[in-house]
Design a protein around this motif. Structure first.
Motif, PDB file in Angstrom:
ATOM      1  N   TYR A   1       0.830  -1.211   0.000  1.00 37.61           N
ATOM      2  CA  TYR A   1       0.000   0.000   0.000  1.00 37.61           C
ATOM      3  C   TYR A   1       0.862   1.256   0.000  1.00 37.61           C
ATOM      4  CZ  TYR A   1      -2.943   3.740   1.814  1.00 37.61           C
ATOM      5  OH  TYR A   1      -3.579   4.952   1.991  1.00 37.61           O
ATOM      6  N   TRP A   2       1.855   1.310   0.869  1.00 30.40           N
ATOM      7  CA  TRP A   2       2.676   2.514   0.972  1.00 30.40           C
ATOM      8  C   TRP A   2       3.593   2.684  -0.229  1.00 30.40           C
ATOM      9  CZ3 TRP A   2       0.967   6.225   3.600  1.00 30.40           C
ATOM     10  CH2 TRP A   2       0.255   6.010   4.776  1.00 30.40           C
ATOM     11  N   LEU A   3       3.995   1.598  -0.843  1.00 24.99           N
ATOM     12  CA  LEU A   3       4.773   1.705  -2.080  1.00 24.99           C
ATOM     13  C   LEU A   3       3.930   2.312  -3.199  1.00 24.99           C
ATOM     14  CD1 LEU A   3       6.677  -1.680  -1.827  1.00 24.99           C
ATOM     15  CD2 LEU A   3       7.741   0.591  -1.869  1.00 24.99           C
ATOM     16  N   HIS A   4       2.668   1.922  -3.275  1.00 26.64           N
ATOM     17  CA  HIS A   4       1.770   2.525  -4.270  1.00 26.64           C
ATOM     18  C   HIS A   4       1.559   4.009  -3.976  1.00 26.64           C
ATOM     19  CE1 HIS A   4       0.187  -0.732  -6.911  1.00 26.64           C
ATOM     20  NE2 HIS A   4       0.696  -1.498  -5.958  1.00 26.64           N
ATOM     21  N   GLU A   5       1.432   4.350  -2.711  1.00 22.20           N
ATOM     22  CA  GLU A   5       1.275   5.758  -2.342  1.00 22.20           C
ATOM     23  C   GLU A   5       2.520   6.558  -2.745  1.00 22.20           C
ATOM     24  OE1 GLU A   5      -1.351   7.586  -0.671  1.00 22.20           O
ATOM     25  OE2 GLU A   5      -2.364   5.862  -1.574  1.00 22.20           O
ATOM     26  N   ALA A   6       3.695   5.977  -2.526  1.00 25.22           N
ATOM     27  CA  ALA A   6       4.940   6.662  -2.900  1.00 25.22           C
ATOM     28  C   ALA A   6       5.004   6.875  -4.408  1.00 25.22           C
ATOM     29  CB  ALA A   6       6.138   5.852  -2.427  1.00 25.22           C
ATOM     30  N   ALA A   7       4.685   5.843  -5.171  1.00 25.97           N
ATOM     31  CA  ALA A   7       4.724   5.958  -6.627  1.00 25.97           C
ATOM     32  C   ALA A   7       3.744   7.020  -7.112  1.00 25.97           C
ATOM     33  CB  ALA A   7       4.420   4.610  -7.267  1.00 25.97           C
ATOM     34  N   ALA A   8       2.589   7.113  -6.468  1.00 23.60           N
ATOM     35  CA  ALA A   8       1.585   8.109  -6.858  1.00 23.60           C
ATOM     36  C   ALA A   8       2.098   9.530  -6.644  1.00 23.60           C
ATOM     37  CB  ALA A   8       0.302   7.891  -6.068  1.00 23.60           C
ATOM     38  N   GLN A   9       3.080   9.697  -5.758  1.00 24.01           N
ATOM     39  CA  GLN A   9       3.674  11.013  -5.511  1.00 24.01           C
ATOM     40  C   GLN A   9       4.901  11.278  -6.388  1.00 24.01           C
ATOM     41  OE1 GLN A   9       4.133  12.232  -1.388  1.00 24.01           O
ATOM     42  NE2 GLN A   9       2.509  10.845  -0.725  1.00 24.01           N
ATOM     43  N   GLY A  10       5.151  10.384  -7.339  1.00 23.94           N
ATOM     44  CA  GLY A  10       6.262  10.605  -8.259  1.00 23.94           C
ATOM     45  C   GLY A  10       7.608  10.144  -7.760  1.00 23.94           C
ATOM     46  N   VAL A  11       7.606   9.294  -6.747  1.00 27.99           N
ATOM     47  CA  VAL A  11       8.861   8.780  -6.181  1.00 27.99           C
ATOM     48  C   VAL A  11       9.522   7.815  -7.163  1.00 27.99           C
ATOM     49  CG1 VAL A  11       9.713   7.181  -4.396  1.00 27.99           C
ATOM     50  CG2 VAL A  11       8.254   9.130  -3.768  1.00 27.99           C
ATOM     51  N   GLN A  12      10.854   7.935  -7.304  1.00 26.71           N
ATOM     52  CA  GLN A  12      11.622   7.027  -8.164  1.00 26.71           C
ATOM     53  C   GLN A  12      12.383   5.972  -7.380  1.00 26.71           C
ATOM     54  OE1 GLN A  12      13.438  10.461 -10.551  1.00 26.71           O
ATOM     55  NE2 GLN A  12      13.296   8.870 -12.111  1.00 26.71           N
ATOM     56  N   LEU A  13      12.599   6.203  -6.099  1.00 26.15           N
ATOM     57  CA  LEU A  13      13.261   5.228  -5.223  1.00 26.15           C
ATOM     58  C   LEU A  13      12.558   5.247  -3.880  1.00 26.15           C
ATOM     59  CD1 LEU A  13      17.036   4.555  -4.672  1.00 26.15           C
ATOM     60  CD2 LEU A  13      15.568   5.030  -2.708  1.00 26.15           C
ATOM     61  N   ALA A  14      12.149   4.066  -3.420  1.00 26.78           N
ATOM     62  CA  ALA A  14      11.474   3.940  -2.132  1.00 26.78           C
ATOM     63  C   ALA A  14      12.191   2.894  -1.294  1.00 26.78           C
ATOM     64  CB  ALA A  14      10.011   3.551  -2.321  1.00 26.78           C
ATOM     65  N   ALA A  15      12.150   3.085   0.026  1.00 25.90           N
ATOM     66  CA  ALA A  15      12.839   2.171   0.935  1.00 25.90           C
ATOM     67  C   ALA A  15      11.917   1.789   2.082  1.00 25.90           C
ATOM     68  CB  ALA A  15      14.115   2.812   1.480  1.00 25.90           C
ATOM     69  N   LEU A  16      11.836   0.495   2.357  1.00 23.38           N
ATOM     70  CA  LEU A  16      11.065  -0.057   3.467  1.00 23.38           C
ATOM     71  C   LEU A  16      11.948  -0.187   4.706  1.00 23.38           C
ATOM     72  CD1 LEU A  16       9.214  -2.843   1.473  1.00 23.38           C
ATOM     73  CD2 LEU A  16       8.100  -0.910   2.617  1.00 23.38           C
TER      74      LEU A  16
END
Length: 282
Positions: free
Chosen positions: A23-38
């Motif tokens: 869920y939070w990865l999808h939220e990050a992508a929706a904000q234009g994020v190119q790199l996300a970290a858990l």
């Protein structure tokens, strides 16, 4: 480029935790994020340390549920994913590796780092000893992420160094990641963590900013942050820090995102104006 540190309050249920991570990865992508970290142990905060053994996966098993979820989500969203940590089976019986798996935007496994420094703490009220269940890693790990062009920036290569939680207290690890092999300094260090409330309150921000300043690099630190079902309380304060030590984003507690833009021109300016990395003598 825009990056996100994902903060979680993980439970003893790995299926639920994987759903929240997705869920939070999808939220990050929706904000234009190119790199996300858990965060560290995004998949499980168990009732006891040995619970990790029950969900441990074999390395590079594309059918294993946790690794498959990370790979498929990275590919579906087209982003670089630093997958917090998950338990991978070790050579030593009844031990696991606390491993960070990194996935490229096409879903392939781009890097793996096994946590080198194992945490032990006992103040008479709280006690932890990761070595009861974990087998330590041996090798530092870096990778280069080709970052696609956007309307805000041209394409470029980002050198990333991987560390986990307690590693943060060992500055020599971060130096080794920048100045072995290619001798090219890291642009970004990742520090997925599950700092205890006690140690986090005292040292978390101080150590993150120190690692950023002394290495003149960005730091992304996704954390566990809240009161868990097992009674443990983690410090949270997922954070993104710039090469001057300024905190660009911070989420104190609870699930959510700390999102910031990494300005590579800022990184170059810091290194040019104060060329400390060129002044090393040891």
């Amino acid at each position: 480029m825009k990056v996100a540190a994902i903060q979680m309050v993980s439970t003893p249920d790995p299926v639920h935790n994987a759903e929240r991570a997705r869920y939070w990865l999808h939220e990050a992508a929706a904000q234009g994020v190119q790199l996300a970290a858990l965060p560290e142990y995004f998949c499980l905060m168990g009732q006891q340390d040995s619970d990790k053994l029950a969900i441990a996966e074999t390395a590079a098993d594309t059918t294993a549920p946790l690794q498959r979820m990370l790979s498929e989500t990275a590919a579906a969203l087209g982003l670089w994913l630093i997958g917090g940590t998950l338990p991978l089976r070790a050579a030593t019986p009844e031990r696991v590796r606390n491993a960070t798996c990194v996935y490229a935007p096409d879903g392939h496994l781009a890097a793996r780092y096994d946590k080198i420094h194992l945490f032990r703490f006992d103040n008479g009220r709280e006690s932890y000893d990761e070595a009861r269940v974990l087998e330590a890693g041996e090798q530092p790990c870096t990778f280069v992420a080709p970052i696609s062009a956007t309307a805000e920036h041209a394409a470029f290569d980002l050198k990333v160094g991987l560390s986990v939680c307690y590693d943060l207290r060992f500055p020599e690890l971060y130096r080794a990641m920048s100045f072995s092999g290619d001798q090219v300094p890291c642009d970004l260090f990742a520090v997925p963590a599950a700092f205890t409330y006690t140690t986090g309150q005292a040292h978390w921000e101080l150590l993150l900013r120190a690692r950023a300043i002394e290495n003149q690099a960005f730091v992304i630190a996704p954390a566990q942050g809240g009161l868990h079902q097992n009674g443990r309380r983690t410090w949270g304060h997922s954070m993104i820090v710039d090469p001057w030590g300024d905190v660009l984003a911070c989420l104190p507690e609870g699930e959510g995102l700390a999102v910031a833009t990494l300005d590579m021109a800022r990184l170059r300016a810091v290194r040019q104006q104060l060329p400390a990395l060129q002044h090393r003598r040891l």
